[in-house]
Design an enzyme around this catalytic site. Structure first.
Site, short mmCIF file in Angstrom:
data_model
loop_
_atom_site.label_atom_id
_atom_site.label_comp_id
_atom_site.label_asym_id
_atom_site.label_seq_id
_atom_site.Cartn_x
_atom_site.Cartn_y
_atom_site.Cartn_z
N ARG A 181 -10.74 41.06 -2.23
CA ARG A 181 -11.74 41.53 -1.53
C ARG A 181 -12.80 42.31 -2.34
NH1 ARG A 181 -10.12 43.54 4.35
NH2 ARG A 181 -9.98 45.40 3.73
N LYS A 196 -6.86 49.43 -10.64
CA LYS A 196 -5.53 50.23 -10.71
C LYS A 196 -4.65 50.18 -9.35
CE LYS A 196 -3.62 53.60 -9.43
NZ LYS A 196 -2.55 53.46 -8.45
N ALA A 198 -1.58 49.70 -6.82
CA ALA A 198 -0.26 50.86 -6.17
C ALA A 198 0.73 50.69 -7.06
CB ALA A 198 -0.05 50.52 -4.82
N GLU A 199 1.53 51.56 -7.30
CA GLU A 199 2.72 51.73 -8.12
C GLU A 199 3.81 51.02 -7.56
OE1 GLU A 199 3.22 56.30 -7.48
OE2 GLU A 199 5.45 55.39 -7.83
N THR A 252 -6.49 58.60 3.85
CA THR A 252 -8.02 59.41 4.16
C THR A 252 -7.94 60.50 3.20
OG1 THR A 252 -8.04 58.61 6.30
CG2 THR A 252 -9.42 60.60 5.79
N GLU A 272 -12.19 52.53 2.31
CA GLU A 272 -11.82 51.90 3.13
C GLU A 272 -10.38 52.88 3.42
OE1 GLU A 272 -9.29 50.23 5.28
OE2 GLU A 272 -9.17 48.77 3.98
N ARG A 300 2.08 43.21 12.24
CA ARG A 300 1.93 42.60 11.09
C ARG A 300 2.19 43.69 9.94
NH1 ARG A 300 -4.41 42.78 9.24
NH2 ARG A 300 -4.24 41.26 7.42
N GLU A 404 -2.23 58.26 12.18
CA GLU A 404 -2.03 56.82 11.97
C GLU A 404 -0.37 56.78 11.68
OE1 GLU A 404 -3.60 55.34 8.32
OE2 GLU A 404 -4.14 53.58 9.36
C1 SIN Z 1 -6.78 43.72 6.72
O1 SIN Z 1 -7.48 43.43 5.71
O2 SIN Z 1 -6.75 43.34 7.62
C2 SIN Z 1 -5.94 45.15 6.43
C3 SIN Z 1 -6.24 46.05 5.59
C4 SIN Z 1 -5.77 47.39 5.27
O3 SIN Z 1 -4.83 47.40 5.98
O4 SIN Z 1 -6.21 48.12 4.56
#
Ligand code: SIN
Length: 503
Positions: A181, A196, A198-199, A252, A272, A300, A404
């Site tokens: 994306r 970079k 994620a580990e 965040t 994001e 999901r 979250e």
């Molecule tokens: C998505 O692209 O639908 C989810 C992306 C995310 O969880 O950051």
């Protein structure tokens, strides 16, 4: 197969499969597959069974400096800087075709390192690759403007030019789609990139880059730095004047740190970040549809999704019926090792996530939440498995409500009026996605406008798509990914004033 290295030991991807050609053990800078300058490595672990899937270079800031330099040189001096939009588009299409051709293998790698069920991993390859296809098409439509001037002797021309080097910092929950994306848009615009990953999930990222190499991107255009110590490299991206843009998907907290830390260089930043999605079911809803969407949105990737429904608000008349229907479906969900075909829910990614989910459920229980299903670890399956869980009567002071969850927990609150639920839904500093279910057209338009989020699902639980703008409001982020808006994060607008013209 093209990428098989007969000297490389065969790696264990799952309990049943023991081979993959695209699994890389080196990072990629300036067209070379290399080790860390210190020769250090770190292991990638399958969260379903604790087995080692592979090992990758543990790079430090000196390695990242090399990657940024390579991307800068490629941006300024390589053939890439002279590529036409059509040529960039063709390369992206080649990459798309290679990802498609190798989709099964990439899915296996992804499932092994992230625990994602194999069918979901296949879905992610298709979803993620759609961004490469989309941006291959968009590369040719990065239009400027000619604007009528107020002066008789002037023309106002507006160009869009690539930003330069973009650093892409990506998360473990969508190891492929969050790269494509960003990378699709950046490359379409003509930027060069340093990824970079994620580990927890570097192998999917390296496999993608291997295919980009095969597609023929010039040296230095795509670079990838693997590390298990992200902060110094993030700091370099923030401080280096050679990095003109940062795109980050993740928490965040880290997003705020990147934002603050890059402010001195007035850097383009696209964030994001986390959400706290309301999922509202009104009395007027089609309950079957709403329950199916709830399952799709909530479970999901085992709930480890930024746009996952986080707070379920059920209106009084349908509250009990919705829960009965939901419970039947949740009881039937198959949890287990993601490499098995029929598994729908895998493990949580690591012990930090596991502890967070367990402690949030305990917190809600201790504050009066009623566990209707699950609410416990599934130790028989492995250390990181947690039962799909339904909790009702969740009080607003519970962490499940205000933060979250990032786990397979349905957290339910009852409400009476539309006004009350809109107030509650918007009473959050996050604003990524929101969902609601109603068959009343007046209510549909009203509520869609009132929700303070960047994305709304109306009678729909899965809303992500390459052609739609993904992003949030408030503390859920800045900028948009996907759609034609996704390109904007990687271009500068240049105004050219043509003066003293004689007509
Ligand atoms: C998505 O692209 O639908 C989810 C992306 C995310 O969880 O950051």
């Amino acid at each position: 197969m093209l990428f098989c290295n007969s000297l490389r030991p065969k790696l264990t991807l799952s309990a049943t499969r023991t081979f993959s050609c695209l699994v890389q053990s080196k990072a990629f800078i300036n067209g070379n597959w290399i080790n860390a300058s210190t020769n250090e490595t770190f292991e990638v672990i399958n969260p379903a069974n604790g087995r080692i899937v592979g090992s990758v270079p543990n790079m430090n800031v000196n390695d990242a400096v090399q990657a940024v330099q390579a991307a800068k040189n490629a941006f300024e001096q390589s053939e890439w800087s002279k590529f036409t939009a059509k040529e960039r588009s063709s390369l992206l299409k080649k990459w798309f075709n290679l990802i498609e051709k190798n989709g099964n293998e990439i899915s296996e790698i992804m499932s092994a390192e992230s625990g994602k069920p194999i069918n979901e991993a296949r879905g992610e390859v298709a979803y993620g690759n759609a961004f490469i296809e989309w941006f291959a098409e968009e590369a040719r439509r990065i239009y400027g403007d000619i604007i009528p001037s107020a002066a008789k002797d002037r023309e106002i021309i507006v160009l869009k030019q690539p930003l330069g080097v973009a650093a892409l910092i990506t998360p473990w929950n969508f190891p492929l789609a969050m790269i494509t994306r960003k990378a699709g848009a950046a490359l379409a615009a003509g930027c060069t990139i340093v990824i970079k990953p994620a580990e927890d999930t570097p192998l999917t990222a390296l496999a993608l880059v291997k295919l980009a190499e095969e597609a023929g991107f010039p040296d230095g255009v795509i670079n990838i730095v693997t590390t298990n110590n992200a902060a110094p490299i993030g700091d370099l991206f923030c401080k280096s004047p050679d990095v003109r843009g940062i795109s980050f998907t993740g928490s965040t907290e880290v997003g705020k740190w990147l934002f603050r830390n890059s402010s001195d260089g007035i850097k383009r930043i696209s964030l994001e970040l986390g959400g706290n999605a309301p999922f509202i079911v009104f009395n007027t809803a089609n309950l079957e549809k709403a329950v199916d969407a709830a399952i799709a949105s909530k479970f999901r990737n085992c709930g480890q999704t930024c746009v996952s429904a986080n707070r379920f608000f059920l209106q009084d008349e349908i509250h009990n019926k919705f829960i009965d229907l939901l419970k039947q479906k949740v009881e039937a969900l198959k949890v287990g090792d993601g490499s098995k075909q029929d598994v729908q829910i895998g493990p949580l990614i690591n012990s930090m996530q596991f502890n967070k989910v367990s402690s949030y459920v305990e917190d809600a229980r201790s504050k009066g939440g009623k566990i209707l299903f699950g609410g416990r670890p599934l130790e028989d399956l492995g250390k990181l498995f947690y039962s799909p869980t339904i909790i009702s009567n969740v009080p607003s002071n519970a962490k499940l409500y205000s933060e979250e969850i990032f786990g397979p927990v349905v957290s339910i609150v009852k409400f009476k009026t539309e006004e009350e639920v809109i107030r509650a839904a918007n009473n959050s500093r996050r604003g990524l996605a929101g969902y609601f279910f109603s068959e009343n057209i007046q209510q549909v338009f009203r509520v869609a406008r009132l929700l303070e989020v960047g994305m709304v699902g109306v009678n729909e639980g899965l809303i992500s798509a390459a052609e739609a703008p993904f992003g949030g409001v408030k503390e859920s982020g800045i900028g948009r990914e996907g759609s034609h808006h996704g390109i904007d994060e990687y271009v500068e607008i240049k105004y050219i004033c043509m003066g003293n013209l004689k007509y």
